[in-house]
Design an enzyme around this catalytic site. Sequence first.
Site, PDB file in Angstrom:
ATOM      1  N   SER A 193      21.741  35.828 -30.549  1.00 16.02           N
ATOM      2  CA  SER A 193      23.016  35.571 -31.092  1.00 16.02           C
ATOM      3  C   SER A 193      23.125  33.844 -31.825  1.00 16.02           C
ATOM      4  CB  SER A 193      24.085  35.696 -30.412  1.00 16.02           C
ATOM      5  OG  SER A 193      24.017  35.352 -29.025  1.00 16.02           O
ATOM      6  N   HIS A 223      20.811  42.711 -26.150  1.00 15.63           N
ATOM      7  CA  HIS A 223      21.471  41.156 -25.992  1.00 15.63           C
ATOM      8  C   HIS A 223      22.872  41.503 -25.468  1.00 15.63           C
ATOM      9  CE1 HIS A 223      22.277  37.265 -26.530  1.00 15.63           C
ATOM     10  NE2 HIS A 223      22.398  37.051 -27.747  1.00 15.63           N
ATOM     11  N   HIS A 269      14.514  38.488 -17.271  1.00 14.18           N
ATOM     12  CA  HIS A 269      15.095  37.281 -18.192  1.00 14.18           C
ATOM     13  C   HIS A 269      13.824  36.756 -18.918  1.00 14.18           C
ATOM     14  CE1 HIS A 269      16.936  33.994 -19.795  1.00 14.18           C
ATOM     15  NE2 HIS A 269      18.187  34.520 -19.648  1.00 14.18           N
ATOM     16  N   ARG A 278      24.463  32.083 -13.438  1.00 15.35           N
ATOM     17  CA  ARG A 278      25.526  32.652 -13.946  1.00 15.35           C
ATOM     18  C   ARG A 278      25.999  34.014 -12.976  1.00 15.35           C
ATOM     19  NH1 ARG A 278      23.724  33.497 -20.068  1.00 15.35           N
ATOM     20  NH2 ARG A 278      21.953  34.129 -18.680  1.00 15.35           N
ATOM     21  N   ASP A 324      24.249  39.595 -17.127  1.00 14.37           N
ATOM     22  CA  ASP A 324      25.003  41.035 -17.189  1.00 14.37           C
ATOM     23  C   ASP A 324      25.027  41.779 -16.122  1.00 14.37           C
ATOM     24  OD1 ASP A 324      25.167  40.658 -20.043  1.00 14.37           O
ATOM     25  OD2 ASP A 324      22.891  40.589 -20.301  1.00 14.37           O
TER      26      ASP A 324
END
Length: 347
Positions: A193, A223, A269, A278, A324
């Site tokens: 993105s 994504h 990742h 995160r 995620d």
Amino acid sequence: MVTETSALDPFEGIRFRGYNIPQLREKLPKAPGGEEPLPEGIFYLLLTGELPTEEDVQAITNEWRERSALPDYLIDVLKAIPNDTHPMTQFATGILTLQRDSIFSQKYREGISKMEYWDPMYEDVMNLLAKLPAIASYIYRKSYKNNEHIPPDPNLDWGGNFAHMIGIEGEEFKELMRLYLVLHSDHEGGNVSAHTTHLVGSALSDAYYSLSAGMNGLAGPLHGLANQEVLRWVMNLMEELGGVPDKEQLTKYCWDTLNSGQVIPGYGHAVLRQTDPRYVAQRDFALKHLGDDEIFQVVSALYDVVPPILEEQGKAKNPWPNVDAHSGVLLLHYGVTEYDFYTVFFG
């Protein structure tokens, strides 16, 4: 075109203008009585390289509030899209529709000097950011809540107002939205993105063209759709195993997933070689507010079980969870049961 994106260190995790996530949670201004940083603050930091004061943040809140009204033509377009169209399709369409009002495109046609490109681009970005919560919440209420819309609260900040317009009341969800929007605010340059947004922008396409294109990339299952995939996998796990499984059951289920040729979603990742900070920030929020939530208990147990399995399998360069792996359970806990909308929060 010059950009100053965040930097992703394999071991330190993401840094926004040199600050890591624990530092941002400590140093950025908070809402009155709140504990999580305001997205307006990280926006200021990303643009200027300096930590904002509370006054700086309030000025951005006020500026976005003044620019936030959706034009009638945009509402007409959103109304015309069938309600069962994927929310990301609606979101990208809404962003692109606003291109009609691009100040950059207008100034470019008038022959503006390239030394001044930044000025109308900045105006477009401010107008667009101001409207994104209203676009997203309009799509949510239209698609899932019988088209019953909630007007903005002029006393709330950007993230808090988004939570309010979605229709989930209570300070906890507002705090979650502030944290969520900070954690997802800048994504360095290499992912789909961010790369797409830069690529389209390099053609001097305006902010509306560029961000809409980035959202189309974000919508893919490799994504932004990943947080939806994680939650779906966890829910299937709980259904098959009859609730919260023990460690042995969980281990077998994970091996069965891998042996069937699938991946365990939310783990691994491309750059990171440790637990995504995160993820840690969202886990910290969950430990504070979601202690008894059964789905969080499964997500938490996976944190103990999955990395050793992936290390034993030997295929994953990074066996640790990414952002995620956690965001879906938080959204579900507060009543956002519509998985298809999760990527819009990311967007």
